[in-house]
Enzyme design. Structure first.
Site, mmCIF file in Angstrom:
data_model
loop_
_atom_site.group_PDB
_atom_site.id
_atom_site.type_symbol
_atom_site.label_atom_id
_atom_site.label_comp_id
_atom_site.label_asym_id
_atom_site.label_seq_id
_atom_site.Cartn_x
_atom_site.Cartn_y
_atom_site.Cartn_z
ATOM 1 N N CYS A 1 -16.123 2.480 -0.095
ATOM 2 C CA CYS A 1 -15.094 1.409 0.126
ATOM 3 C C CYS A 1 -14.748 1.509 1.531
ATOM 4 O O CYS A 1 -13.912 0.794 2.398
ATOM 5 C CB CYS A 1 -13.619 1.797 -0.537
ATOM 6 S SG CYS A 1 -13.499 3.536 -0.648
ATOM 7 N N ARG B 1 0.885 -1.034 0.035
ATOM 8 C CA ARG B 1 -0.044 0.178 0.045
ATOM 9 C C ARG B 1 0.785 1.273 -0.077
ATOM 10 O O ARG B 1 1.700 1.293 0.952
ATOM 11 C CB ARG B 1 -0.818 -0.010 1.127
ATOM 12 C CG ARG B 1 -1.373 1.205 1.384
ATOM 13 C CD ARG B 1 -2.797 1.504 2.455
ATOM 14 N NE ARG B 1 -3.977 0.608 1.945
ATOM 15 C CZ ARG B 1 -5.228 0.962 2.257
ATOM 16 N NH1 ARG B 1 -5.423 1.678 3.198
ATOM 17 N NH2 ARG B 1 -6.111 0.207 1.420
ATOM 18 N N ARG C 1 -13.809 -8.120 1.185
ATOM 19 C CA ARG C 1 -12.503 -7.948 1.070
ATOM 20 C C ARG C 1 -11.815 -9.287 1.586
ATOM 21 O O ARG C 1 -10.917 -9.518 0.905
ATOM 22 C CB ARG C 1 -11.949 -6.878 1.883
ATOM 23 C CG ARG C 1 -12.538 -5.452 1.743
ATOM 24 C CD ARG C 1 -12.179 -4.920 0.296
ATOM 25 N NE ARG C 1 -10.907 -5.081 0.197
ATOM 26 C CZ ARG C 1 -9.889 -4.013 0.479
ATOM 27 N NH1 ARG C 1 -10.475 -2.919 0.856
ATOM 28 N NH2 ARG C 1 -8.497 -4.078 0.290
ATOM 29 N N ASP D 1 -16.864 7.954 -2.191
ATOM 30 C CA ASP D 1 -15.411 7.597 -1.350
ATOM 31 C C ASP D 1 -15.137 9.095 -0.839
ATOM 32 O O ASP D 1 -15.735 10.158 -1.384
ATOM 33 C CB ASP D 1 -14.247 7.344 -2.347
ATOM 34 C CG ASP D 1 -13.149 6.803 -1.714
ATOM 35 O OD1 ASP D 1 -13.131 6.784 -0.640
ATOM 36 O OD2 ASP D 1 -12.328 6.915 -2.501
ATOM 37 N N HIS E 1 -7.159 0.904 -6.852
ATOM 38 C CA HIS E 1 -7.434 0.011 -5.569
ATOM 39 C C HIS E 1 -8.141 -1.261 -6.011
ATOM 40 O O HIS E 1 -9.153 -1.386 -5.689
ATOM 41 C CB HIS E 1 -8.482 0.927 -4.816
ATOM 42 C CG HIS E 1 -8.355 0.479 -3.278
ATOM 43 N ND1 HIS E 1 -7.513 -0.630 -2.735
ATOM 44 C CD2 HIS E 1 -8.878 0.834 -2.296
ATOM 45 C CE1 HIS E 1 -7.705 -0.957 -1.548
ATOM 46 N NE2 HIS E 1 -8.836 -0.050 -1.292
ATOM 47 N N GLN F 1 -9.897 -3.732 -3.751
ATOM 48 C CA GLN F 1 -11.332 -3.325 -3.317
ATOM 49 C C GLN F 1 -12.396 -3.460 -4.450
ATOM 50 O O GLN F 1 -13.467 -3.906 -4.096
ATOM 51 C CB GLN F 1 -11.250 -1.711 -3.051
ATOM 52 C CG GLN F 1 -12.346 -1.101 -2.797
ATOM 53 C CD GLN F 1 -13.087 -1.409 -1.381
ATOM 54 O OE1 GLN F 1 -12.366 -1.371 -0.594
ATOM 55 N NE2 GLN F 1 -14.293 -1.862 -1.360
HETATM 56 N N1 NVA Z 1 -9.475 6.997 -1.921
HETATM 57 C C1 NVA Z 1 -9.174 6.625 -0.614
HETATM 58 C C2 NVA Z 1 -9.509 5.102 -0.480
HETATM 59 C C3 NVA Z 1 -9.426 4.610 0.770
HETATM 60 C C4 NVA Z 1 -9.570 3.111 1.022
HETATM 61 C C5 NVA Z 1 -7.651 7.024 -0.462
HETATM 62 O O1 NVA Z 1 -6.992 6.573 -1.429
HETATM 63 O O2 NVA Z 1 -7.458 7.353 0.665
HETATM 64 N N1 CP Z 2 -11.307 0.275 1.743
HETATM 65 C C1 CP Z 2 -10.219 0.139 2.503
HETATM 66 O O1 CP Z 2 -8.990 0.204 1.704
HETATM 67 O O2 CP Z 2 -10.180 0.527 3.804
HETATM 68 P P1 CP Z 2 -8.537 0.650 4.462
HETATM 69 O O3 CP Z 2 -8.041 1.852 4.182
HETATM 70 O O4 CP Z 2 -8.964 0.615 6.046
HETATM 71 O O5 CP Z 2 -7.695 -0.577 4.358
#
Ligand code: NVA
Ligand code: CP
Length: 311
Positions: free
Chosen positions: A268, A106, A296, A228, A133, A136
């Site tokens: 998400c 990540r 997930r 989101d 992502h 997800q």
């Molecule tokens: N768009 C958000 C998704 C988090 C799961 C981010 O990148 O922070």
């Molecule tokens: N939806 C998602 O990726 O959640 P987290 O950021 O908690 O992993």
């Protein structure tokens, strides 16, 4: 009958299109079965290990990857913090990939995921970058299939930022024959290259990709409305400016009332109630946000089996 665990031809899952359409469908079938009968899969990845390299916070992704590999007989270790600062990224990849069977990353830049994949001997899985992502979206498609039986012909509307989640959803919706609409404020559009690619894929699947600044019109006929956060991780400094730009893009009861009667609400998570969505919508009967979160685990189990398992 248990579906076969087919091996994904590509060695990595750095983005949605790293797996073929057929592999995606096989993955969703496997995810359904592993959800139904988890005990059948308890030792499929016996002794296999993954490392989670996380540069950003996480609740769902981190926990579901750890649990997924453990419930398949393997184990996961976490290494959080910046990648490629204490030593070059290519050295991180070449160390880690001698110890583990898979890397789940990540990060911010997609280049970090791509460079890890380039230098790693073992599969690299994108657990969120600023661009994509993909894990997800596997869970999201499983959730939509559970609700509607099949995906072809559904209309999915994403209201909000043309971000990582929107990118992944757009491409995957297009390849599965779903219509996808992005309703976003000016200046917060999706990558034009992703839109062009999604449109090409949609044209082959009899579906369409629509971009609009009008959420009220966008959600008419929608089977699912997805949103989101307005400021993603790494964009916190822009939060105030974004709150202003996105003010007319909140998913509330009025917006949901313009959809089909059977329409669901998707997110998400984490959600900022009062910003991109109201508390009332998250808590409503239409909301499937916790089904998405649950899936997930199952979808990532299927992904891990198909990437790390023996063919
Ligand atoms: N768009 C958000 C998704 C988090 C799961 C981010 O990148 O922070
Ligand atoms: N939806 C998602 O990726 O959640 P987290 O950021 O908690 O992993």
């Amino acid at each position: 009958m248990q579906p076969p665990i087919t091996k994904i031809a590509n060695s990595d899952f750095t983005k949605d299109l790293d797996i073929t359409h057929a592999e995606l469908v096989a993955l969703l079938d496997l995810a359904t079965d592993v959800k139904r009968s988890p005990e059948q899969y308890r030792s499929v990845l016996s002794g296999r290990s993954t490392v989670l390299l996380f540069e950003k916070p996480s609740l769902r992704t981190r926990m579901t990857f750890e649990l997924a590999i453990q419930q398949l007989g393997g184990y996961a270790i976490l290494n959080d913090g910046p990648i490629g600062v204490r030593e070059p990224l290519k050295d991180v990849a070449r160390n880690v990939s001698r110890w583990v069977d898979g890397i789940v990353v990540r990060t911010f830049a997609q280049k970090t995921v791509d460079d890890l994949a380039r230098w790693s001997r073992v599969p690299v899985i994108n657990a969120l970058s600023d661009m994509w992502h993909p894990c997800q979206i596997l869970a999201d498609m499983q959730t939509l299939r559970e609700r509607f039986g099949s995906l072809r012909g559904l209309k999915l509307v994403f209201v909000g930022d043309g971000n990582n989640v929107a990118h992944s959803l757009m491409l995957t919706a297009a390849r599965l024959g779903m219509d996808f609409t992005l309703a976003y404020p000016p200046r917060y559009d999706a990558s034009p290259a992703v839109v062009a690619e999604a449109r090409e894929i949609a044209a082959q699947n009899d579906s369409k990709i629509v971009l609009t600044h009008n959420p009220e019109e966008a959600v008419v006929g929608a089977h699912a409305v997805y949103t989101d956060v307005w400021a993603s991780m790494g964009e916190e400094a822009e939060a105030a400016e974004r709150r202003e730009a996105f003010a007319d893009y909140q998913v509330d009861d009025d917006l949901m009332s313009r959809t089909l009667p059977e329409a669901i609400f998707m997110h998400c998570l984490p959600a900022k109630r009062g910003e991109e969505v109201t508390d009332s919508v998250v808590e409503s009967m239409r909301s499937v946000v916790f089904d998405q979160a649950e899936n997930r685990l199952h979808a990532q189990k299927a992904l891990l089996m198909m990437l790390l398992g023996k063919s």
